[in-house]
Structure formats: structure tokens, C-alpha cells
Enzyme design. Structure first.
Site, PDB file in Angstrom:
ATOM      1  N   HIS A   1       0.838  -0.935  -0.086  1.00 46.77           N
ATOM      2  CA  HIS A   1      -0.168  -0.012   0.009  1.00 46.77           C
ATOM      3  C   HIS A   1       0.792   1.172  -0.169  1.00 46.77           C
ATOM      4  O   HIS A   1       2.005   1.274   0.159  1.00 46.77           O
ATOM      5  CB  HIS A   1      -0.991   0.058   1.154  1.00 46.77           C
ATOM      6  CG  HIS A   1      -0.138   0.080   2.478  1.00 46.77           C
ATOM      7  ND1 HIS A   1       0.331  -1.006   3.115  1.00 46.77           N
ATOM      8  CD2 HIS A   1       0.025   1.241   3.265  1.00 46.77           C
ATOM      9  CE1 HIS A   1       0.820  -0.564   4.321  1.00 46.77           C
ATOM     10  NE2 HIS A   1       0.460   0.661   4.423  1.00 46.77           N
TER      11      HIS A   1
ATOM     12  N   ASP B   1       0.705   5.030   1.639  1.00 49.24           N
ATOM     13  CA  ASP B   1       0.228   6.016   2.703  1.00 49.24           C
ATOM     14  C   ASP B   1      -0.620   6.922   2.365  1.00 49.24           C
ATOM     15  O   ASP B   1      -1.623   7.383   2.844  1.00 49.24           O
ATOM     16  CB  ASP B   1       1.118   6.279   3.743  1.00 49.24           C
ATOM     17  CG  ASP B   1       1.712   5.085   4.703  1.00 49.24           C
ATOM     18  OD1 ASP B   1       1.135   3.907   4.488  1.00 49.24           O
ATOM     19  OD2 ASP B   1       2.895   5.299   5.315  1.00 49.24           O
TER      20      ASP B   1
ATOM     21  N   HIS C   1       4.887  -0.013   0.174  1.00 50.22           N
ATOM     22  CA  HIS C   1       5.766  -0.826   1.092  1.00 50.22           C
ATOM     23  C   HIS C   1       4.801  -1.827   1.515  1.00 50.22           C
ATOM     24  O   HIS C   1       3.352  -1.716   1.288  1.00 50.22           O
ATOM     25  CB  HIS C   1       6.140  -0.164   2.245  1.00 50.22           C
ATOM     26  CG  HIS C   1       4.977   0.804   2.913  1.00 50.22           C
ATOM     27  ND1 HIS C   1       4.846   2.021   2.487  1.00 50.22           N
ATOM     28  CD2 HIS C   1       4.335   0.505   3.949  1.00 50.22           C
ATOM     29  CE1 HIS C   1       3.925   2.439   3.358  1.00 50.22           C
ATOM     30  NE2 HIS C   1       3.678   1.756   4.203  1.00 50.22           N
TER      31      HIS C   1
ATOM     32  N   ARG D   1       4.633  -8.996  17.216  1.00 43.67           N
ATOM     33  CA  ARG D   1       5.304  -7.911  16.684  1.00 43.67           C
ATOM     34  C   ARG D   1       4.536  -6.659  16.946  1.00 43.67           C
ATOM     35  O   ARG D   1       3.541  -6.507  16.795  1.00 43.67           O
ATOM     36  CB  ARG D   1       5.618  -8.041  14.917  1.00 43.67           C
ATOM     37  CG  ARG D   1       6.135  -6.692  14.445  1.00 43.67           C
ATOM     38  CD  ARG D   1       5.852  -6.751  13.035  1.00 43.67           C
ATOM     39  NE  ARG D   1       6.661  -5.758  12.089  1.00 43.67           N
ATOM     40  CZ  ARG D   1       6.201  -4.506  11.732  1.00 43.67           C
ATOM     41  NH1 ARG D   1       5.133  -4.141  12.192  1.00 43.67           N
ATOM     42  NH2 ARG D   1       6.862  -3.936  11.106  1.00 43.67           N
TER      43      ARG D   1
END
Length: 364
Positions: free
Chosen positions: A253, A255, A333, A343
Site C-alpha cells: 500500500h 500511505d 511498502h 510484533r
């Protein structure tokens, strides 16, 4: 004389036939030319269609290859989890994404790129911020796929709360619980002060300020021209199977496309790659190569000392990792799927448009 009189019309008829023949030939040539032109246009359209399909297939293949390459770990690593980086910056050409939004001189990106630094926060601060995330996110469900839940919310919402990705936004109070969000400030009221302290929020604000200054310095702009924007949030990702499309966090995607207000994006990592989780690397998807950032909050470094007596010591590095980048399509990214463990990270985003700015969270 009669034959001569009859010959006149025959001659005229013969002359008219010759003219008609040439006219027919001209018409046939025109029709033939039209047919050839149409055939040429149709052939050209077919070739263009074939070329489009082929190029699309090649593009899909390249993206699929890029995706698989990243998944298999065959990629260039911009920042290894085992190295401590003072500052690393890679400049890339800016995309045109910013042209479709109002520009703010001295802030809107003209210099684009991505950076990584391990010099913004200490390991102790990263651990403290992670505890903020753990306490807040535990209100919405399980941690790392375990059965530990917040029973009141689970009974109230009657939904699954064991998805792989969970979100906590201290600014708006949004907390993901299964497929829904609740406002933790409204739901818990004064009891929220039993979960968070003013010291927690002060550390959050201080770290946000340091990250903002780091980004401004890297891109040669004034930090005062940048405004915190939404969404800014904690994320917790584990290896639990995705149950809805909203759980599929791993898709590529941009941002600036997803959130029009974003101009600069940063991530503060709150757990260590290979120590706390496997997979889950941050991946910049560039043409011809994927470039990864391996998260770390300050890894353990074993030092074996041979000073007179054979002793061994384990020291913790004193820094956490921040990655940051301009938010346009120059920085397409994704995050790899987390294969095991949990995570933690926090996304802190900035805009150049004061109309899209938000205030720091305040514990009331």
C-alpha cells in the site's frame, strides 16, 4: 443510312460502357482501400490488445515475483537487526502524489526518501512504550494468540477477538476488538487511569517530538511546519490466521493514497526481529528489488570477555529503531506475514496541512 444511324447509338453505348467500367474500377479500388484500412485498424487493435495483455501479465509476474522474493527473504536488507545505526538515509525521486494535494512550501516533500536510525530512543524507553501498548491492547483481546481476554468486552460485543492484527490509537481512543472498534476512554471512563499514567503519556509525547525533529532534519524542513495527523497508532501482529480481509495486513500500500493527509510516516519498533517474532519485516517494494528493514527495540548482544578470568557478560544495546519515509508512491511498502511470536510497533504520521493536524493524547 439506316446502319449509319444505328451505328451512332452503338458508338455512344460503347463509350458509356467504357466510362462505366472505369467508374466501377475506381469504386472497387475505393472499397478495397477501405477494407484494407479497416483490416489494418482491426489488426492494430488486436496487436495493441495483445501487447496490453502481455505487458499486464509481465507486470503481474514481476509484482508476484517481487512479493515471493520478499516472502522468501531474498531481498536487500537496508537495516539488519544486529547492527546499530546512527543514521542511514536513502534519497529516492519524489512521486507526483503530492501534486494532487495542496502544497505547503517548506514542508510538502520536494526531497523524498527513507531513513533508519537507532539513535532516537533508548532500549529502556522502548520497553516502557511497549508496556503501554501491551496494557492498552490487552483490554481488547488476546496477546499473541493466547486465550487471555478481557471478558467484559468479549461478552459485550459477542465477536471473535483473536485476529492476527490489533490496533490501539491513544489519540482517538480507538481500540480494535475483533472486527470492530470501541472507544476505550468512553467505555472505561475514569478506570482508564488504572491502565495508563500521566508519565506514560508524557513519554509518548516526548518520543513523538524527537521523531518529528529527526524527520525534519533528514528532509531539511522545519519541525514546526509539521503536524501530527491521524491515524497514529500502536499495532500488535501475531501469527494467528486471518479471519476476514480486514485482518490481511500484509498487502502492499501507499500511505498518501490510503490516508490523504500523510506526508511523512514513521515507525517505532517495540520488539526484536528473530528474538520476539519471525517474519514481519518492513519491506519497501522498489522496481527490480525489495528492500527490508528488520525491526529491533534494542537487541541482546553477547560479549565473551577474556580478561584475566574467563567470564561472560550479556549487555543490552542502548537504542531502539525508528524508520521513516515520505508517504507517496515512491515508498510503496508492506509488512511480511508474522510467522511466529508477536510484533509490536507504533506508527506516527505527520502532515503539512494544519487543517489535518491533531493534538497529542492527554490522560483526563
Amino acid at each position: 443510312m439506316a446502319p449509319q444511324r444505328r451505328a451512332g447509338p452503338k458508338a455512344a453505348e460503347s463509350g458509356g460502357g467504357s466510362a462505366g467500367t472505369w467508374a466501377d474500377r475506381g469504386e472497387r479500388r475505393r472499397l478495397s482501400s477501405v477494407r484494407k484500412s479497416r483490416a489494418h485498424q482491426e489488426s492494430r487493435r488486436k496487436w495493441l490488445k495483445v501487447a496490453f495483455l502481455v505487458s499486464s501479465a509481465v507486470l503481474v509476474s514481476l509484482l508476484s515475483w517481487s512479493y515471493l522474493v520478499s516472502e522468501d527473504g531474498v531481498a536487500e536488507v537496508l537495516a539488519h537487526y544486529s547492527e546499530s545505526l546512527q543514521d542511514r538515509f536513502i534519497e529516492v525521486p519524489c512521486s507526483e502524489d503530492y501534486d494532487s494535494h495542496k502544497r505547503f512550501e517548506g514542508c510538502t516533500p520536494r526531497k523524498c526518501g527513507r531513513g533508519i536510525t537507532d539513535a532516537v530512543i533508548t532500549r529502556e524507553e522502548a520497553e516502557r512504550i511497549r508496556r503501554i501498548a501491551e496494557r492498552g491492547l490487552s483490554l481488547g483481546g488476546s496477546d499473541g494468540g493466547s486465550s487471555r481476554t478481557f471478558p467484559v468486552l468479549q461478552d459485550f460485543l459477542k465477536i471473535n477477538i483473536n485476529g492476527p492484527a490489533s490496533i490501539l490509537d491513544l489519540h482517538s481512543g480507538a481500540l480494535s476488538v475483533g472486527k470492530h472498534f470501541v472507544n476505550l476512554y468512553r467505555y472505561f471512563g475514569d478506570k482508564i487511569q488504572e491502565v495508563f499514567t500521566e508519565e506514560d503519556f508524557q513519554l509518548y509525547r516526548d518520543v513523538r517530538r524527537r521523531i518529528q525533529q529527526t524527520i525534519a532534519q533528514a528532509f531539511g524542513i522545519s519541525s514546526s511546519s509539521m503536524y501530527l495527523t491521524k491515524p497514529t497508532f500502536f499495532s500488535r501482529i501475531n501469527s494467528t490466521e486471518a479471519k476476514t480481509t480486514h485482518d490481511e495486513y500484509w498487502h502492499p500500500h501507499i500511505d498518501k493514497v490510503t490516508y490523504g493527509s500523510f506526508d511523512y510516516t514513521s515507525l517505532l519498533y517495540l520488539s526484536d526481529y528473530t528474538e520476539d517474532f519471525g517474519g514481519g519485516r518492513f519491506v519497501f517494494m522498489d522496481v527490480g528489488a525489495n528492500r527490508t528493514v528488520e525491526p529491533r527495540a534494542g537487541i541482546l548482544v553477547s560479549l565473551f570477555l577474556r580478561i584475566q578470568t574467563n567470564t561472560a557478560a550479556t549487555l543490552k544495546s542502548d537504542s531502539g529503531r525508528v524508520s521513516f519515509f515520505t508517504s507517496g508512491s515512491e515508498n510503496l511498502h508492506r509488512v511480511e506475514k508474522v510467522r511466529w511470536g508477536t510484533r509490536y510497533a507504533i506508527t506516527i504520521s505527520f502532515t503539512c496541512n494544519p487543517d489535518h493536524g491533531i493534538e497529542d493524547p492527554v490522560l483526563t
